[in-house]
Design a protein around this motif. Structure first.
Motif, PDB file in Angstrom:
ATOM      1  N   HIS A  75      35.720  38.968  42.316  1.00 23.45           N
ATOM      2  CA  HIS A  75      36.754  37.986  42.025  1.00 23.45           C
ATOM      3  C   HIS A  75      36.524  36.713  42.853  1.00 23.45           C
ATOM      4  O   HIS A  75      35.863  36.752  43.883  1.00 23.45           O
ATOM      5  CB  HIS A  75      38.144  38.579  42.323  1.00 23.45           C
ATOM      6  N   ASP A  76      37.106  35.597  42.367  1.00 25.17           N
ATOM      7  CA  ASP A  76      36.815  34.304  43.020  1.00 25.17           C
ATOM      8  C   ASP A  76      37.567  34.164  44.348  1.00 25.17           C
ATOM      9  O   ASP A  76      38.389  35.015  44.726  1.00 25.17           O
ATOM     10  CB  ASP A  76      37.130  33.137  42.068  1.00 25.17           C
ATOM     11  N   ALA A  77      37.271  33.032  45.022  1.00 26.05           N
ATOM     12  CA  ALA A  77      37.804  32.817  46.371  1.00 26.05           C
ATOM     13  C   ALA A  77      39.341  32.799  46.378  1.00 26.05           C
ATOM     14  O   ALA A  77      39.972  33.292  47.316  1.00 26.05           O
ATOM     15  CB  ALA A  77      37.263  31.500  46.922  1.00 26.05           C
ATOM     16  N   ARG A  78      39.948  32.244  45.315  1.00 24.96           N
ATOM     17  CA  ARG A  78      41.416  32.177  45.268  1.00 24.96           C
ATOM     18  C   ARG A  78      42.006  33.586  45.212  1.00 24.96           C
ATOM     19  O   ARG A  78      42.946  33.910  45.941  1.00 24.96           O
ATOM     20  CB  ARG A  78      41.837  31.366  44.039  1.00 24.96           C
ATOM     21  N   ALA A  79      41.437  34.420  44.340  1.00 20.61           N
ATOM     22  CA  ALA A  79      41.933  35.800  44.229  1.00 20.61           C
ATOM     23  C   ALA A  79      41.718  36.549  45.544  1.00 20.61           C
ATOM     24  O   ALA A  79      42.579  37.330  45.977  1.00 20.61           O
ATOM     25  CB  ALA A  79      41.216  36.512  43.081  1.00 20.61           C
ATOM     26  N   GLN A  80      40.587  36.280  46.197  1.00 18.07           N
ATOM     27  CA  GLN A  80      40.333  36.942  47.494  1.00 18.07           C
ATOM     28  C   GLN A  80      41.396  36.545  48.521  1.00 18.07           C
ATOM     29  O   GLN A  80      41.890  37.387  49.274  1.00 18.07           O
ATOM     30  CB  GLN A  80      38.976  36.519  48.031  1.00 18.07           C
ATOM     31  N   ALA A  81      41.730  35.231  48.534  1.00 20.10           N
ATOM     32  CA  ALA A  81      42.717  34.749  49.516  1.00 20.10           C
ATOM     33  C   ALA A  81      44.101  35.347  49.215  1.00 20.10           C
ATOM     34  O   ALA A  81      44.834  35.737  50.133  1.00 20.10           O
ATOM     35  CB  ALA A  81      42.773  33.223  49.488  1.00 20.10           C
ATOM     36  N   LEU A  82      44.450  35.437  47.923  1.00 15.28           N
ATOM     37  CA  LEU A  82      45.761  36.012  47.564  1.00 15.28           C
ATOM     38  C   LEU A  82      45.807  37.504  47.906  1.00 15.28           C
ATOM     39  O   LEU A  82      46.821  38.013  48.387  1.00 15.28           O
ATOM     40  CB  LEU A  82      46.041  35.797  46.072  1.00 15.28           C
ATOM     41  N   ALA A  83      44.684  38.180  47.655  1.00 12.93           N
ATOM     42  CA  ALA A  83      44.622  39.616  47.983  1.00 12.93           C
ATOM     43  C   ALA A  83      44.792  39.813  49.489  1.00 12.93           C
ATOM     44  O   ALA A  83      45.524  40.706  49.940  1.00 12.93           O
ATOM     45  CB  ALA A  83      43.288  40.203  47.505  1.00 12.93           C
ATOM     46  N   TYR A  84      44.133  38.945  50.269  1.00 14.53           N
ATOM     47  CA  TYR A  84      44.249  39.016  51.735  1.00 14.53           C
ATOM     48  C   TYR A  84      45.702  38.802  52.158  1.00 14.53           C
ATOM     49  O   TYR A  84      46.256  39.562  52.949  1.00 14.53           O
ATOM     50  CB  TYR A  84      43.328  37.965  52.369  1.00 14.53           C
ATOM     51  N   GLU A  85      46.331  37.775  51.609  1.00 14.17           N
ATOM     52  CA  GLU A  85      47.715  37.440  51.977  1.00 14.17           C
ATOM     53  C   GLU A  85      48.661  38.588  51.592  1.00 14.17           C
ATOM     54  O   GLU A  85      49.550  38.954  52.364  1.00 14.17           O
ATOM     55  CB  GLU A  85      48.127  36.136  51.281  1.00 14.17           C
ATOM     56  N   PHE A  86      48.447  39.143  50.404  1.00 18.96           N
ATOM     57  CA  PHE A  86      49.270  40.279  49.972  1.00 18.96           C
ATOM     58  C   PHE A  86      49.144  41.423  50.990  1.00 18.96           C
ATOM     59  O   PHE A  86      50.153  41.969  51.462  1.00 18.96           O
ATOM     60  CB  PHE A  86      48.834  40.755  48.576  1.00 18.96           C
TER      61      PHE A  86
END
Ligand code: FPP
Ligand code: MG
Length: 362
Positions: free
Chosen positions: A215-226
């Motif tokens: 998945h792209d960087a945005r999805a990675q960042a959202l997954a991290y935040e979640f």
């Protein structure tokens, strides 16, 4: 070298269990790789499933060690490993799981994921060490209470950006009194410790799952935040349940069976007060009753009657309610990140998981 491959030498080096033999597995890496990225019927890849196992092993290893440190007799409603097998075996059991997790991690053959999960192991130890040191020396003791500048410096040292945004952290430094700044720095320290101790594992595992799913960087960042917010929520609720069980057990002290029932429901000891750990309920009680609570926390609750006094300060302040609100804010932040990802069955399941973490009773 050649003698190692001769039939004679193999008698001395019998092929071990394939699971134990990295050199044998490296021969089958190619076959491995194609199976690795293929999606199963449930949509997740084999590598992601393995990542889940690794996360669980690291978590369990940390709990085996934690129960030794806390001298806990129970875990998840059963006798703890240290109470059954002794400290040495429990620590080695944790080491073994960590070693196993490391081998599995290397076999994922994804250097960024290896780096993220290795960092988690460092964070777990860092968080545990932060917990061993009394955190209110960060700001709430009498020497720093009078100096807002020192409090702000302590706040910076507490790695504030990781935990920005909770309402308990307002008002901001410009309008705050020294004592509210002191409270805020203590709470930041608590949340930072909770990030290292608990949330980093979920944050970095979720980010790794996104990476393994390409998945792209945005999805990675959202997954991290979640993962980060869910982990913080989990720890705040853990500390809330500990404070509640401790209060309920004390209230039923005339009947030891009632006290035992309360602790059985929790499935582990309620020992934050006794161990002197500075958790959210205690910090909120400290803010409400600094003169009574500060001397107790400063001596880590070691004097006779300290635990009872702290319990009553928690009970007569709004500490439980405020801790519950803090947990809700973490849950809301977790949902806000999650709902920016594409709708899917997995997303719906994770929404339910947030609810479960927030409302769990054990
Ligand atoms: C539970 O805390 C403990 C943790 C979440 C982390 C413990 C980490 C270590 C002991 C460092 C060593 C790490 C590894 C990977 C071997 P708690 O005592 O507040 O919660 P509890 O009530 O469930 O025991
Ligand atoms: Mg513990």
């Amino acid at each position: 070298m050649s003698s190692l491959t001769s039939p004679g030498a193999s008698a001395f080096f019998p092929p071990p269990n394939p699971e134990d033999a990295p050199y044998q597995l490296s021969q089958s890496y190619q076959a491995y790789d194609s199976a690795w990225m293929s999606r199963r019927r449930d949509g997740i890849t084999e590598a992601q499933r393995r990542l889940a196992e690794i996360t669980e092993m690291v978590h369990t290893a940390s709990l085996l060690h934690d129960d030794v440190i806390d001298e806990a007799l129970t875990r998840r409603g059963a006798p703890s490993a240290n109470s059954v097998f002794g400290n040495k075996v429990a620590v080695l059991g944790g080491d073994f799981l960590l070693a196993r997790a490391s081998v599995s991690l290397a076999r994922l053959r994804h250097p960024i994921v290896v780096e993220l999960i290795s960092t988690v192991i460092e964070h777990l130890v860092k968080g545990e060490i932060m917990q061993l040191k009394p955190s209110w020396t960060c700001a709430t003791n009498s020497s720093t209470r009078s100096s807002a500048a020192e409090v702000r410096a302590a706040e910076e040292a507490c790695d504030r950006p990781r935990v920005r945004g909770f309402s308990a952290l307002t008002p901001d430094s410009s309008s705050a009194t020294p004592s509210s700044l002191a409270f805020r720095a203590d709470l930041v320290h608590y949340l930072t410790k909770s990030y290292y101790k608990t949330a980093s594992l979920l944050a970095n595992s979720c980010r790794s799952a996104a990476l393994l799913g390409a998945h792209d960087a945005r999805a990675q960042a959202l997954a991290y935040e979640f993962g980060k917010q869910l982990g913080l929520c989990f720890q705040v609720v853990d500390d809330l349940l500990d404070a509640r069980a401790s209060a309920a057990a004390a209230a039923s002290s005339l009947s030891s069976s009632a006290a035992a029932a309360v602790l059985q429901q929790l499935g582990k000891p309620a020992n934050d007060l006794e161990s002197g750990a500075t958790t959210a309920p205690l910090l909120f009680a400290l803010r409400a009753f600094p003169d009574e609570a500060l001397p107790i926390l400063s001596r880590r609750g070691r004097a006779e009657g300290d635990a009872d006094t702290m319990r009553s300060l928690v009970a007569k302040s709004r500490a439980i309610e405020q801790t519950q609100r803090l947990a809700e804010e973490c849950a809301e932040a977790a949902l806000a990140a999650l709902l920016q990802l594409q709708p899917s069955k997995a997303q719906s399941a994770l929404v339910q998981l947030v609810h479960k973490v927030l409302t769990r009773q054990k």
